[in-house]
Scaffold this motif. Structure first.
Motif, PDB file in Angstrom:
ATOM      1  N   LYS A   1      -4.855   3.145  -3.282  1.00  0.00           N
ATOM      2  CA  LYS A   1      -4.584   4.204  -4.272  1.00  0.00           C
ATOM      3  C   LYS A   1      -5.878   4.948  -4.600  1.00  0.00           C
ATOM      4  O   LYS A   1      -6.914   4.344  -4.853  1.00  0.00           O
ATOM      5  CB  LYS A   1      -3.990   3.612  -5.542  1.00  0.00           C
ATOM      6  CG  LYS A   1      -3.552   4.672  -6.532  1.00  0.00           C
ATOM      7  CD  LYS A   1      -2.809   4.037  -7.683  1.00  0.00           C
ATOM      8  CE  LYS A   1      -2.319   5.059  -8.666  1.00  0.00           C
ATOM      9  NZ  LYS A   1      -1.239   5.882  -8.188  1.00  0.00           N
ATOM     10  N   GLY A   2      -5.805   6.277  -4.541  1.00  0.00           N
ATOM     11  CA  GLY A   2      -6.967   7.106  -4.851  1.00  0.00           C
ATOM     12  C   GLY A   2      -7.847   7.395  -3.639  1.00  0.00           C
ATOM     13  O   GLY A   2      -8.767   8.195  -3.728  1.00  0.00           O
TER      14      GLY A   2
ATOM     15  N   ASN B   1       9.733   4.712  -4.723  1.00  0.00           N
ATOM     16  CA  ASN B   1       9.119   4.108  -5.907  1.00  0.00           C
ATOM     17  C   ASN B   1       9.686   2.705  -6.065  1.00  0.00           C
ATOM     18  O   ASN B   1      10.619   2.340  -5.353  1.00  0.00           O
ATOM     19  CB  ASN B   1       9.419   4.961  -7.142  1.00  0.00           C
ATOM     20  CG  ASN B   1       8.801   6.333  -7.018  1.00  0.00           C
ATOM     21  OD1 ASN B   1       7.607   6.466  -6.795  1.00  0.00           O
ATOM     22  ND2 ASN B   1       9.623   7.376  -7.127  1.00  0.00           N
TER      23      ASN B   1
ATOM     24  N   ARG C   1      -4.480  -1.283  -3.055  1.00  0.00           N
ATOM     25  CA  ARG C   1      -5.908  -1.178  -2.707  1.00  0.00           C
ATOM     26  C   ARG C   1      -6.297   0.179  -2.131  1.00  0.00           C
ATOM     27  O   ARG C   1      -7.483   0.497  -2.084  1.00  0.00           O
ATOM     28  CB  ARG C   1      -6.268  -2.282  -1.727  1.00  0.00           C
ATOM     29  CG  ARG C   1      -6.162  -3.658  -2.382  1.00  0.00           C
ATOM     30  CD  ARG C   1      -6.382  -4.818  -1.472  1.00  0.00           C
ATOM     31  NE  ARG C   1      -7.526  -4.667  -0.592  1.00  0.00           N
ATOM     32  CZ  ARG C   1      -7.755  -5.428   0.462  1.00  0.00           C
ATOM     33  NH1 ARG C   1      -6.910  -6.393   0.762  1.00  0.00           N
ATOM     34  NH2 ARG C   1      -8.809  -5.247   1.215  1.00  0.00           N
TER      35      ARG C   1
ATOM     36  N   GLU D   1      -1.426  11.279   0.851  1.00  0.00           N
ATOM     37  CA  GLU D   1      -2.330  10.390   0.107  1.00  0.00           C
ATOM     38  C   GLU D   1      -1.864  10.107  -1.314  1.00  0.00           C
ATOM     39  O   GLU D   1      -2.180   9.062  -1.862  1.00  0.00           O
ATOM     40  CB  GLU D   1      -3.770  10.905   0.126  1.00  0.00           C
ATOM     41  CG  GLU D   1      -4.025  12.171  -0.621  1.00  0.00           C
ATOM     42  CD  GLU D   1      -5.477  12.601  -0.485  1.00  0.00           C
ATOM     43  OE1 GLU D   1      -6.046  12.999  -1.514  1.00  0.00           O
ATOM     44  OE2 GLU D   1      -6.040  12.559   0.608  1.00  0.00           O
ATOM     45  N   ASP D   2      -1.055  10.977  -1.901  1.00  0.00           N
ATOM     46  CA  ASP D   2      -0.571  10.708  -3.260  1.00  0.00           C
ATOM     47  C   ASP D   2       0.461   9.578  -3.300  1.00  0.00           C
ATOM     48  O   ASP D   2       0.788   9.070  -4.367  1.00  0.00           O
ATOM     49  CB  ASP D   2       0.004  11.978  -3.896  1.00  0.00           C
ATOM     50  CG  ASP D   2       1.196  12.546  -3.150  1.00  0.00           C
ATOM     51  OD1 ASP D   2       1.160  12.585  -1.900  1.00  0.00           O
ATOM     52  OD2 ASP D   2       2.167  12.948  -3.818  1.00  0.00           O
ATOM     53  N   ARG D   3       0.963   9.139  -2.146  1.00  0.00           N
ATOM     54  CA  ARG D   3       1.913   8.010  -2.096  1.00  0.00           C
ATOM     55  C   ARG D   3       1.215   6.672  -1.884  1.00  0.00           C
ATOM     56  O   ARG D   3       1.870   5.624  -1.925  1.00  0.00           O
ATOM     57  CB  ARG D   3       2.943   8.242  -0.989  1.00  0.00           C
ATOM     58  CG  ARG D   3       3.905   9.371  -1.352  1.00  0.00           C
ATOM     59  CD  ARG D   3       5.105   9.458  -0.488  1.00  0.00           C
ATOM     60  NE  ARG D   3       5.821   8.205  -0.346  1.00  0.00           N
ATOM     61  CZ  ARG D   3       6.685   7.986   0.627  1.00  0.00           C
ATOM     62  NH1 ARG D   3       6.927   8.913   1.525  1.00  0.00           N
ATOM     63  NH2 ARG D   3       7.313   6.828   0.718  1.00  0.00           N
ATOM     64  N   LEU D   4      -0.082   6.685  -1.665  1.00  0.00           N
ATOM     65  CA  LEU D   4      -0.797   5.422  -1.457  1.00  0.00           C
ATOM     66  C   LEU D   4      -0.825   4.619  -2.755  1.00  0.00           C
ATOM     67  O   LEU D   4      -0.963   5.170  -3.836  1.00  0.00           O
ATOM     68  CB  LEU D   4      -2.219   5.679  -0.960  1.00  0.00           C
ATOM     69  CG  LEU D   4      -2.345   6.385   0.400  1.00  0.00           C
ATOM     70  CD1 LEU D   4      -3.813   6.593   0.756  1.00  0.00           C
ATOM     71  CD2 LEU D   4      -1.626   5.617   1.488  1.00  0.00           C
ATOM     72  N   ALA D   5      -0.690   3.311  -2.618  1.00  0.00           N
ATOM     73  CA  ALA D   5      -0.657   2.414  -3.778  1.00  0.00           C
ATOM     74  C   ALA D   5      -1.604   1.245  -3.531  1.00  0.00           C
ATOM     75  O   ALA D   5      -2.211   1.126  -2.470  1.00  0.00           O
ATOM     76  CB  ALA D   5       0.771   1.904  -3.997  1.00  0.00           C
TER      77      ALA D   5
ATOM     78  N   ILE E   1       0.805  -1.222   0.000  1.00  0.00           N
ATOM     79  CA  ILE E   1       0.000   0.000   0.000  1.00  0.00           C
ATOM     80  C   ILE E   1       0.839   1.274   0.000  1.00  0.00           C
ATOM     81  O   ILE E   1       0.354   2.322  -0.417  1.00  0.00           O
ATOM     82  CB  ILE E   1      -1.026   0.035   1.163  1.00  0.00           C
ATOM     83  CG1 ILE E   1      -0.351  -0.252   2.489  1.00  0.00           C
ATOM     84  CG2 ILE E   1      -2.168  -0.929   0.891  1.00  0.00           C
ATOM     85  CD1 ILE E   1      -1.286  -0.114   3.692  1.00  0.00           C
ATOM     86  N   VAL E   2       2.127   1.205   0.436  1.00  0.00           N
ATOM     87  CA  VAL E   2       3.015   2.378   0.385  1.00  0.00           C
ATOM     88  C   VAL E   2       4.464   1.901   0.253  1.00  0.00           C
ATOM     89  O   VAL E   2       4.897   1.026   1.000  1.00  0.00           O
ATOM     90  CB  VAL E   2       2.911   3.255   1.661  1.00  0.00           C
ATOM     91  CG1 VAL E   2       3.869   4.448   1.590  1.00  0.00           C
ATOM     92  CG2 VAL E   2       1.496   3.748   1.899  1.00  0.00           C
TER      93      VAL E   2
END
Length: 172
Positions: free
Chosen positions: A134-135, A103, A132, A126-130, A96-97
């Motif tokens: 992400k967004g 990266n 499930r 929040e822009d680093r969330l990946a 998730i992060v």
């Protein structure tokens, strides 16, 4: 003579107690963080027989728009990445992060060989969330942390599916 022997015994016990304390708790606990993960090979899935260990500290800002983190590792070799993952204790989890690097991992390794100390530190927004999350707003991650469903995982060249792992728990 008895006084001298007694004094020597007391000083020996104090010295040995200090060594024992240092061997058990080599990483200082930070009181400035609300959540902490103790990283060990025993928590990895599957468990790893490793001499590596570490701790990770996380602090959520009052307005919950950022999370400050620091990851310390010791006696670990060829670290590929450190990630936050969504999953319950004893279960595999999804990324998730990215904590290190921020990266997907670069080639070649950033730190080849033995690494000891602060491996990663920074701020999660929040822009680093990946994955499930992400967004979603950062509050979604905060809720998962508070529900005990987030862990830190450290992957190495030797253990690419996790050499160290630790569930995020409230800092005592």
């Amino acid at each position: 003579m008895k006084t001298y022997t007694f004094l020597l015994l007391v000083l020996s016990l104090i010295f040995l107690g200090t060594l024992t304390t240092l061997a058990i708790e080599p990483i200082p606990i930070s009181q400035n963080y609300q959540y902490m993960a103790i990283l060990s090979g025993d928590e990895a899935i599957p468990p790893q027989n490793t001499g590596a260990f570490g701790k990770a500290y996380f602090s959520i800002s009052q307005d919950m728009d950022q999370i400050t983190y620091q990851v310390e590792v010791y006696n670990i070799y060829d670290v590929l990445m450190v990630t936050l993952r969504l999953g319950s204790p004893g279960k595999e989890g999804s990324l998730i992060v990215w904590l290190f690097p921020e990266n997907p991992p670069p080639t070649p390794l950033k730190y080849k060989g033995l690494f000891e100390g602060v491996l990663a530190e920074g701020i999660i927004t929040e822009d680093r969330l990946a994955g499930r999350l992400k967004g979603f707003p950062l509050f979604s991650l905060v809720q998962e942390i508070e529900n005990g469903r987030v862990f830190v995982q450290v992957d190495t060249l030797l253990h690419q599916i996790g050499e160290l792992r630790g569930q995020l728990l409230p800092n005592p």
